[in-house]
Enzyme design. Structure first.
Site, short mmCIF file in Angstrom:
data_model
loop_
_atom_site.label_atom_id
_atom_site.label_comp_id
_atom_site.label_asym_id
_atom_site.label_seq_id
_atom_site.Cartn_x
_atom_site.Cartn_y
_atom_site.Cartn_z
N ASP A 1 0.91 -1.16 0.00
CA ASP A 1 0.00 0.00 0.00
C ASP A 1 0.94 1.20 0.00
OD1 ASP A 1 -1.50 2.23 0.71
OD2 ASP A 1 -2.94 1.03 1.83
N HIS A 2 1.02 1.88 -1.13
CA HIS A 2 2.10 2.87 -1.24
C HIS A 2 1.94 4.02 -0.25
CE1 HIS A 2 -0.67 5.12 -3.84
NE2 HIS A 2 0.12 6.15 -3.72
N HIS B 1 -5.83 2.89 1.25
CA HIS B 1 -5.05 4.06 1.69
C HIS B 1 -5.65 4.77 2.90
CE1 HIS B 1 -3.13 3.14 -1.96
NE2 HIS B 1 -3.82 3.89 -2.77
C1 BG6 Z 1 -3.87 4.90 -6.23
C2 BG6 Z 1 -5.24 5.02 -6.81
O1 BG6 Z 1 -3.76 3.74 -5.44
O2 BG6 Z 1 -3.58 6.05 -5.43
C3 BG6 Z 1 -5.34 6.29 -7.64
O3 BG6 Z 1 -5.52 3.88 -7.62
C4 BG6 Z 1 -4.93 7.49 -6.83
O4 BG6 Z 1 -6.66 6.45 -8.16
C5 BG6 Z 1 -3.59 7.26 -6.15
O5 BG6 Z 1 -4.85 8.60 -7.71
C6 BG6 Z 1 -3.27 8.37 -5.18
O6 BG6 Z 1 -1.94 8.24 -4.75
P1 BG6 Z 1 -1.10 9.52 -4.32
O7 BG6 Z 1 0.19 8.95 -3.82
O8 BG6 Z 1 -0.93 10.36 -5.56
O9 BG6 Z 1 -1.90 10.22 -3.27
#
Ligand code: BG6
Length: 505
Positions: A181-182, A244
């Site tokens: 989960d980044h 997230h």
């Molecule tokens: C991804 C989603 O996991 O996270 C995207 O699939 C979203 O729809 C993105 O835009 C948001 O990531 P960050 O790091 O730009 O907030």
């Protein structure tokens, strides 16, 4: 320094590889965190030899390396990369892959530790891991490690997540599975743990006695870009909340663990997710909100198309691009403290923040003044996770002058003022952690399932009751009116983003 190993990337021609994975590997080289014996084997359907694959990456990745990339680190990255043309659905491919890896580790002299990265469409995950298992590539009996990073989305509901966990467990142990989960790779998200547990003044007031409510906002100004096909199946709820937003919530709300051990931390995160009051079907109607953007206007007057006009989106799509909900957590610490979550596309700015709103001070001292209790705003602590990374505390101060007037002021910490940090994709920490066998920032099976358990009833009610009012917010605005009412009913408002410019792009 990571130990010697071979990283095998499935889906090497994809967006994730060129935007995140290869640039993250470059950052790890730049920071001296990769060993001499490190090799990437990129797998996809394209007929390319190693040199052609490197040339392609050289063109495709540069824009994601930050300004003024380190030429030596980039050359090391490119030279470490090899290519193999595969069709992941072809069972004969797996013995070929095993052979190729045996050559690299036999005659090639590389160490047979393998990190497999599944950067393909999720429908291939189970087939790939089954294939790897069949040819013994997940077998750690020889003393070398075998790890698999699984990208999101991990399932599309509780049942499919359980099925996927079962399929993965058939061929490997939980300790070999790294569900990514980044958001957990973001420095500012990890810093919530440091902020809460490394400061003796914060934790004592982090509970229902002092906190009125918590808001978690992940606002995006972008639309769905080229991802219409995926997004129209998924929607804002599935795309962002069980992963997230709940990852952030679990760090904000968890109890301190007694060590920094991966399982100790993840036990606490899962406990708090399990303590969220499940929604009854009726509560879904009162405690959740969905929205879809229609056409709108950028700050400079440029027209922004509505969601239904985006490529590969059904012209009568009922998919939500905005989701908000109110959650209650049944623990001693949080009883009675609502957590409001919201996320959406085409909102007026890109920012992610956690707002801790404290309770009103009794203000006894000021009762004879003209100030009314409700006119003295409560303190708020704002954890700005991106892009303006920092922490701000809003409190009241006396406005200089003869009369007793109060104004809200802010103490503000900005990361950039204190720390230098090189450009990063957010994947560096996670990749390096997996390489070194640290699973703390990856999701465990029970944690993933707890997230889906919470949103499953929401998805059930939402699909049983089709919407009639979509689109219900204009691109470039803060979402549907019901999103505001969710808080207004409780006498609260969403915290306004100070840094947001009306720059919908
Ligand atoms: C991804 C989603 O996991 O996270 C995207 O699939 C979203 O729809 C993105 O835009 C948001 O990531 P960050 O790091 O730009 O907030």
């Amino acid at each position: 320094m990571a130990p010697p190993h071979i990283m095998v990337i499935f889906g090497a021609s994809g967006d994730l590889n060129r935007r995140k994975l290869i640039p993250a590997i470059y950052s790890l080289y730049r920071d001296g965190l990769l060993p001499e014996q490190f090799t990437v084997l990129g797998l996809d359907r394209q007929e390319l030899d190693d040199e052609a694959f490197r040339e392609r990456l050289d063109g495709d990745c540069r824009e994601f390396l930050g300004t003024d990339p380190d030429a030596v680190a980039w050359q090391s990255t490119l030279q470490s990369v090899y290519h193999m043309t595969v069709d992941v659905t072809d069972p004969d491919m797996y013995p070929r892959l095993a052979e190729r890896l045996a050559e690299m580790t036999g005659a090639g002299g590389l160490v047979p530790n393998f990190l497999f990265y599944l950067a393909t469409l999720p429908r291939f995950f189970a087939g790939i891991t089954a294939g790897l298992g069949r040819v013994g590539l997940l077998d750690e009996a020889g003393g070398n490690w075998r790890r698999v990073i699984v990208e999101k989305p991990f399932g599309h509901d509780l049942q499919s997540a359980r099925d996927m966990n079962r399929q993965l467990h058939e061929v490997m142990g939980e300790h070999q599975i790294y569900r990514i989960d980044h958001y957990l790779g973001k420095e500012t998200v990890q810093n919530i743990l440091a902020f809460r547990f490394a400061n003796s003044t914060i934790e004592p007031i982090w509970n229902r006695q002092y906190i009125d409510h918590v808001q978690i906002t992940v606002a995006e100004s972008i639309g769905v870009g080229g991802r219409g096909r995926y997004y129209d199946q998924s929607g804002a709820l599935r795309d962002m909340i069980p992963n997230h937003l709940l990852a952030v919530l679990s760090i904000v709300a968890m109890e301190p663990s007694n060590s920094f051990n991966a399982d100790a931390i993840r036990d606490e995160q899962t406990k708090v997710l399990r303590a969220i009051q499940p929604f009854s079907h009726d509560e879904v109607l009162t405690s959740t909100v969905r929205g879809q953007y229609g056409p709108g206007m950028q700050a400079d007057g440029t027209h922004i198309p509505g969601y239904r006009e985006e490529a590969e989106v059904a012209p009568d799509s009922k998919t939500e691009t905005y989701a908000a909900m109110k959650l209650m957590i049944d623990t001693w610490r949080w009883a009675g403290v609502p957590f409001y979550l919201r996320t959406g596309k085409r909102l007026p700015g890109r920012y992610t923040e956690v707002v801790i709103q404290y309770k009103h001070a009794p203000n006894i001292m000021f009762r004879d003044s003209l100030l009314k209790r409700e006119n003295v705003p409560p303190n708020t602590l704002v954890l700005r996770l991106q892009p303006d990374e920092g922490i701000g505390m809003n409190f009241n101060a006396k406005i200089p002058g003869h009369a007793l007037n109060l104004g809200t002021v802010q103490m503000n910490f900005r990361y950039d003022d204190y720390f230098e940090h090189a450009p990063a994709t957010g994947y560096e920490t996670l990749l390096h952690d997996c390489m070194t066998g640290d699973a703390t920032l990856f999701k465990r099976a029970d944690n993933i399932e707890a997230g889906w358990e919470l949103v499953d009833p929401v998805m059930e009610v939402w699909s049983a009751l089709p919407v009639h009012d979509f689109p219900n917010y204009a691109a470039g605005t803060w979402g549907p009116a019901a999103g505001e009412q969710l808080l207004a009913r409780d006498g609260r408002v969403w915290h306004a983003c100070e840094a947001c410019r009306a720059d919908v792009t």
